[in-house]
Write a protein that holds these residues in place. Structure first.
Motif, PDB file in Angstrom:
ATOM      1  N   GLU A 178      -1.777  10.635   2.308  1.00  0.00           N
ATOM      2  CA  GLU A 178      -3.193  10.318   2.439  1.00  0.00           C
ATOM      3  C   GLU A 178      -3.494   9.049   1.670  1.00  0.00           C
ATOM      4  OE1 GLU A 178      -7.523  12.575   2.232  1.00  0.00           O
ATOM      5  OE2 GLU A 178      -5.857  13.331   1.028  1.00  0.00           O
ATOM      6  N   GLU A 179      -4.235   8.163   2.295  1.00  0.00           N
ATOM      7  CA  GLU A 179      -4.618   6.907   1.650  1.00  0.00           C
ATOM      8  C   GLU A 179      -5.995   6.485   2.164  1.00  0.00           C
ATOM      9  OE1 GLU A 179      -2.225   2.992   0.408  1.00  0.00           O
ATOM     10  OE2 GLU A 179      -2.323   3.273   2.579  1.00  0.00           O
ATOM     11  N   ASP A 180      -6.883   6.189   1.254  1.00  0.00           N
ATOM     12  CA  ASP A 180      -8.237   5.750   1.603  1.00  0.00           C
ATOM     13  C   ASP A 180      -8.926   6.721   2.560  1.00  0.00           C
ATOM     14  OD1 ASP A 180      -7.846   3.493   0.028  1.00  0.00           O
ATOM     15  OD2 ASP A 180      -7.064   2.317   1.698  1.00  0.00           O
ATOM     16  N   GLY A 181      -8.719   8.012   2.308  1.00  0.00           N
ATOM     17  CA  GLY A 181      -9.398   9.027   3.099  1.00  0.00           C
ATOM     18  C   GLY A 181      -8.789   9.314   4.452  1.00  0.00           C
ATOM     19  N   ARG A 182      -7.658   8.702   4.768  1.00  0.00           N
ATOM     20  CA  ARG A 182      -6.993   8.953   6.052  1.00  0.00           C
ATOM     21  C   ARG A 182      -5.626   9.567   5.813  1.00  0.00           C
ATOM     22  NH1 ARG A 182      -7.354   4.592  10.727  1.00  0.00           N
ATOM     23  NH2 ARG A 182      -6.521   6.463  11.730  1.00  0.00           N
ATOM     24  N   ILE A 183      -5.226  10.449   6.716  1.00  0.00           N
ATOM     25  CA  ILE A 183      -3.924  11.096   6.630  1.00  0.00           C
ATOM     26  C   ILE A 183      -2.988  10.470   7.655  1.00  0.00           C
ATOM     27  CG2 ILE A 183      -2.665  13.275   6.895  1.00  0.00           C
ATOM     28  CD1 ILE A 183      -5.179  14.724   5.945  1.00  0.00           C
ATOM     29  N   TYR A 184      -1.817  10.089   7.198  1.00  0.00           N
ATOM     30  CA  TYR A 184      -0.835   9.424   8.057  1.00  0.00           C
ATOM     31  C   TYR A 184       0.475  10.213   8.080  1.00  0.00           C
ATOM     32  CZ  TYR A 184      -3.877   5.361   7.279  1.00  0.00           C
ATOM     33  OH  TYR A 184      -4.954   4.503   7.192  1.00  0.00           O
ATOM     34  N   GLU A 185       1.176  10.121   9.204  1.00  0.00           N
ATOM     35  CA  GLU A 185       2.526  10.670   9.319  1.00  0.00           C
ATOM     36  C   GLU A 185       3.500   9.524   9.580  1.00  0.00           C
ATOM     37  OE1 GLU A 185       2.789  13.834  12.172  1.00  0.00           O
ATOM     38  OE2 GLU A 185       0.966  14.820  11.424  1.00  0.00           O
ATOM     39  N   SER A 227       0.851  -1.184   0.000  1.00  0.00           N
ATOM     40  CA  SER A 227       0.000   0.000   0.000  1.00  0.00           C
ATOM     41  C   SER A 227       0.892   1.240   0.000  1.00  0.00           C
ATOM     42  CB  SER A 227      -0.897   0.009   1.238  1.00  0.00           C
ATOM     43  OG  SER A 227      -0.105   0.164   2.416  1.00  0.00           O
ATOM     44  N   LYS A 228       0.302   2.375  -0.290  1.00  0.00           N
ATOM     45  CA  LYS A 228       1.052   3.631  -0.291  1.00  0.00           C
ATOM     46  C   LYS A 228       1.699   3.886   1.066  1.00  0.00           C
ATOM     47  CE  LYS A 228       0.321   8.562  -1.315  1.00  0.00           C
ATOM     48  NZ  LYS A 228      -0.712   9.562  -1.711  1.00  0.00           N
ATOM     49  N   ARG A 229       0.961   3.579   2.135  1.00  0.00           N
ATOM     50  CA  ARG A 229       1.462   3.803   3.490  1.00  0.00           C
ATOM     51  C   ARG A 229       2.675   2.921   3.782  1.00  0.00           C
ATOM     52  NH1 ARG A 229       0.203   1.251   8.457  1.00  0.00           N
ATOM     53  NH2 ARG A 229      -1.186  -0.129   7.309  1.00  0.00           N
ATOM     54  N   LEU A 230       2.556   1.633   3.494  1.00  0.00           N
ATOM     55  CA  LEU A 230       3.667   0.717   3.769  1.00  0.00           C
ATOM     56  C   LEU A 230       4.846   0.979   2.839  1.00  0.00           C
ATOM     57  CD1 LEU A 230       1.912  -2.706   4.492  1.00  0.00           C
ATOM     58  CD2 LEU A 230       2.909  -1.092   6.126  1.00  0.00           C
ATOM     59  N   GLN A 231       4.566   1.397   1.599  1.00  0.00           N
ATOM     60  CA  GLN A 231       5.666   1.711   0.678  1.00  0.00           C
ATOM     61  C   GLN A 231       6.471   2.900   1.178  1.00  0.00           C
ATOM     62  OE1 GLN A 231       6.426  -0.138  -2.346  1.00  0.00           O
ATOM     63  NE2 GLN A 231       8.306   0.957  -1.813  1.00  0.00           N
ATOM     64  N   THR A 232       5.779   3.874   1.760  1.00  0.00           N
ATOM     65  CA  THR A 232       6.479   5.031   2.324  1.00  0.00           C
ATOM     66  C   THR A 232       7.425   4.595   3.437  1.00  0.00           C
ATOM     67  OG1 THR A 232       4.601   6.481   1.796  1.00  0.00           O
ATOM     68  CG2 THR A 232       6.154   7.261   3.468  1.00  0.00           C
ATOM     69  N   ILE A 233       6.961   3.691   4.284  1.00  0.00           N
ATOM     70  CA  ILE A 233       7.799   3.160   5.360  1.00  0.00           C
ATOM     71  C   ILE A 233       8.985   2.405   4.782  1.00  0.00           C
ATOM     72  CG2 ILE A 233       7.865   1.552   7.307  1.00  0.00           C
ATOM     73  CD1 ILE A 233       4.851   2.201   7.702  1.00  0.00           C
ATOM     74  N   ALA A 234       8.715   1.545   3.802  1.00  0.00           N
ATOM     75  CA  ALA A 234       9.778   0.740   3.189  1.00  0.00           C
ATOM     76  C   ALA A 234      10.853   1.619   2.559  1.00  0.00           C
ATOM     77  CB  ALA A 234       9.182  -0.195   2.148  1.00  0.00           C
ATOM     78  N   ASP A 235      10.436   2.698   1.925  1.00  0.00           N
ATOM     79  CA  ASP A 235      11.387   3.583   1.253  1.00  0.00           C
ATOM     80  C   ASP A 235      12.342   4.262   2.232  1.00  0.00           C
ATOM     81  OD1 ASP A 235      10.230   2.943  -1.156  1.00  0.00           O
ATOM     82  OD2 ASP A 235       9.044   4.780  -1.315  1.00  0.00           O
TER      83      ASP A 235
END
Length: 262
Positions: free
Chosen positions: A147-154, A5-13
């Motif tokens: 932002e992913e699926d309507g939620r904002i993450y840091e 997912s976009k969120r996990l890819q950000t972490i992986a990067d």
């Protein structure tokens, strides 16, 4: 290769190439599998406590043919680790209070010995995680907002101060002069913890969106409090309105922020 997912890819990067990683609360072990498959990590530990996610992680690892390099362990938080066996710890998808508790327990039990890098994605309470990091000598190297699926993450990326070879430290990261607002330094520091020192240095539409949503939530709470005749409600309303005023002042001093006039 597995797709994140976009969120996990950000972490992986953000994970440093070549680091041995431990993913705590790994769910289906998607992140460890990706990091090993991509060649970014030579080995990994996937930690989970409930039976369901633990078994799902074991299945995912086996299906990927990575049982020899990814160890799936069942246990609470960082208890699944042995001191010195990983370089990087990732934790994602939980509240900041729980995340800070997990990190503190791991610190006290020596499980973070040898860990030089942390990549953390709290769902809420990011300030609690930032406070924990600074209390233990970890220095923020960067922050991402998405932002992913309507939620904002840091996503917070930190290094152990003892392993840094950089020209800045926590004092630089939380430098209050980056906020050109009429507030005491103590209050400015509080907002740096809450909003993120790097996110405030490079403000984005998403940061604005997140805090405009918070303003709306506080406004609705204040409206409810006006319906109460209790003296305690008056005090709470005044507190929330003062908080709203400070949020608007911080947003207004950021170059890309255009706060609502309502």
């Amino acid at each position: 290769m597995i797709k994140l997912s976009k969120r996990l890819q950000t972490i992986a990067d953000l994970v440093t190439d070549g680091s041995r990683i431990a993913d705590i609360g790994s769910d289906h072990a998607l992140l460890p599998v990706y990091l090993v498959q991509s060649g970014k990590s030579p080995s990994a530990v996937a930690g989970e406590l409930p039976d369901g996610p633990f078994l799902a992680a074991k299945k995912q690892t086996a299906e990927a043919g990575l049982k020899s390099v990814i160890q799936v362990r069942q246990g609470d938080g960082l208890s699944v680790l042995n001191p010195g066996e990983v370089d990087t710890v990732t934790i994602a998808g939980m509240g900041g209070s729980l995340m800070a508790d997990i990190l503190e327990a791991g610190w006290r039990s020596g499980k973070l010995a040898g860990v030089t890098e942390l990549v953390l994605q709290p769902n809420v309470g990011e300030d609690l995680v930032r406070r924990w990091l600074i209390s233990k000598g970890f220095v923020l190297q960067g922050e991402m907002i998405l932002e992913e699926d309507g939620r904002i993450y840091e996503v917070l990326h930190a290094w152990s101060a003892s392993h840094l070879k950089l020209n800045h430290d926590n004092e630089w990261v939380y430098q209050t002069s980056i906020l050109s607002v009429d507030m005491e330094d103590e209050t400015k520091t509080e907002w740096l913890y809450r909003m993120g020192p790097y996110l405030l240095r490079q403000p984005s539409e998403l940061l604005t969106k997140k805090w405009q949503f918070e303003l709306g939530k506080l406004s609705r709470i204040c409206q409810q409090l006006t319906l109460s005749e209790a003296e305690e409600s008056r005090g709470k309303e005044a507190q929330y309105r003062a908080e709203m005023k400070q949020i608007k002042e911080v947003l207004a001093c950021l170059p890309t922020v255009k706060p609502s006039s309502s």
